[in-house]
Scaffold this active site. Structure first.
Site, mmCIF file in Angstrom:
data_model
loop_
_atom_site.group_PDB
_atom_site.id
_atom_site.type_symbol
_atom_site.label_atom_id
_atom_site.label_comp_id
_atom_site.label_asym_id
_atom_site.label_seq_id
_atom_site.Cartn_x
_atom_site.Cartn_y
_atom_site.Cartn_z
ATOM 1 N N ASP A 8 -17.689 -29.255 -67.936
ATOM 2 C CA ASP A 8 -18.079 -30.209 -66.909
ATOM 3 C C ASP A 8 -18.456 -29.434 -65.650
ATOM 4 O O ASP A 8 -18.463 -28.195 -65.641
ATOM 5 C CB ASP A 8 -16.989 -31.258 -66.669
ATOM 6 C CG ASP A 8 -15.746 -30.731 -65.962
ATOM 7 O OD1 ASP A 8 -15.682 -29.521 -65.633
ATOM 8 O OD2 ASP A 8 -14.822 -31.528 -65.741
ATOM 9 N N CYS A 66 -13.014 -27.493 -68.652
ATOM 10 C CA CYS A 66 -13.055 -28.478 -67.561
ATOM 11 C C CYS A 66 -12.105 -27.964 -66.490
ATOM 12 O O CYS A 66 -11.710 -26.800 -66.520
ATOM 13 C CB CYS A 66 -12.706 -29.884 -68.055
ATOM 14 S SG CYS A 66 -11.014 -30.127 -68.637
ATOM 15 N N GLY A 67 -11.717 -28.799 -65.575
ATOM 16 C CA GLY A 67 -10.820 -28.351 -64.508
ATOM 17 C C GLY A 67 -9.493 -27.850 -65.022
ATOM 18 O O GLY A 67 -9.003 -26.804 -64.616
ATOM 19 N N THR A 68 -8.881 -28.613 -65.948
ATOM 20 C CA THR A 68 -7.568 -28.228 -66.489
ATOM 21 C C THR A 68 -7.612 -27.767 -67.938
ATOM 22 O O THR A 68 -6.667 -27.145 -68.411
ATOM 23 C CB THR A 68 -6.592 -29.411 -66.432
ATOM 24 O OG1 THR A 68 -7.091 -30.454 -67.281
ATOM 25 C CG2 THR A 68 -6.403 -29.921 -65.008
ATOM 26 N N GLY A 71 -8.487 -32.489 -70.530
ATOM 27 C CA GLY A 71 -9.402 -33.584 -70.845
ATOM 28 C C GLY A 71 -10.365 -33.251 -71.971
ATOM 29 O O GLY A 71 -10.596 -34.082 -72.861
#
Length: 159
Positions: A8, A66-68, A71
């Site tokens: 993302d 993604c950020g973490t 997800g």
């Protein structure tokens, strides 16, 4: 090896660096499933594309960011037959392949840096699932998934 990669907007820059590393330093063929800029985008669709590419034999393994990393792992695991594992250290990267036959590994760009990702990707891609005791466990997971998928399809048809 053909590798599918996706991210993302939170991980666009990390994805681009990993693509270069995979092709230029490790010699793999990479297919990029998005995103293609830092413009905001939802990660589920990208994770679905990478998972489906594996199921359709377009790529052999996948990397999602993604950020973490959570997800994209959850999203990819919604594709029947996919095993996506979030990794953050050498042992989890090793076990994703050797114990779980994970076709996809996921990272959190806000959790670990690109240099760590490169190290973990190299470790993961260097290993091949051998089965054994782990094969039996993976088979149990896949059987449950098949059972649940059939039930879910039947329940969906009733809606």
């Amino acid at each position: 090896m053909k590798i599918g990669i996706g991210a993302d907007h939170n991980a666009f820059e990390a994805k681009e660096e990993l693509k270069n590393y995979l092709t230029q330093e490790l010699g793999h063929e990479v297919r990029d499933y998005g995103c293609y800029s830092v413009d905001a985008v939802d990660y589920p669709g990208i994770a679905f594309k990478v998972g489906e590419a594996i199921i359709n034999n377009e790529v052999e393994r996948g990397i999602l960011i993604c950020g973490t990393g959570i997800g994209v792992a959850i999203s990819a695991n919604k594709i029947p037959g996919i095993r996506a594992a979030q990794v953050h250290d050498p042992y989890s990267a090793e076990r994703a392949q050797l114990s779980n036959n994970a076709q996809i590994i996921t990272f959190g760009a806000k959790i670990i840096g690109v240099d760590v990702m490169k190290h973990l990707v190299k470790e993961y891609l260097s290993l091949t699932f051998k089965g054994g005791n782990s094969g039996r466990k993976v088979e149990q997971i896949m059987e449950k998934e098949k059972e649940n998928y059939a039930t879910s399809v039947d329940n969906f048809k009733k809606c």
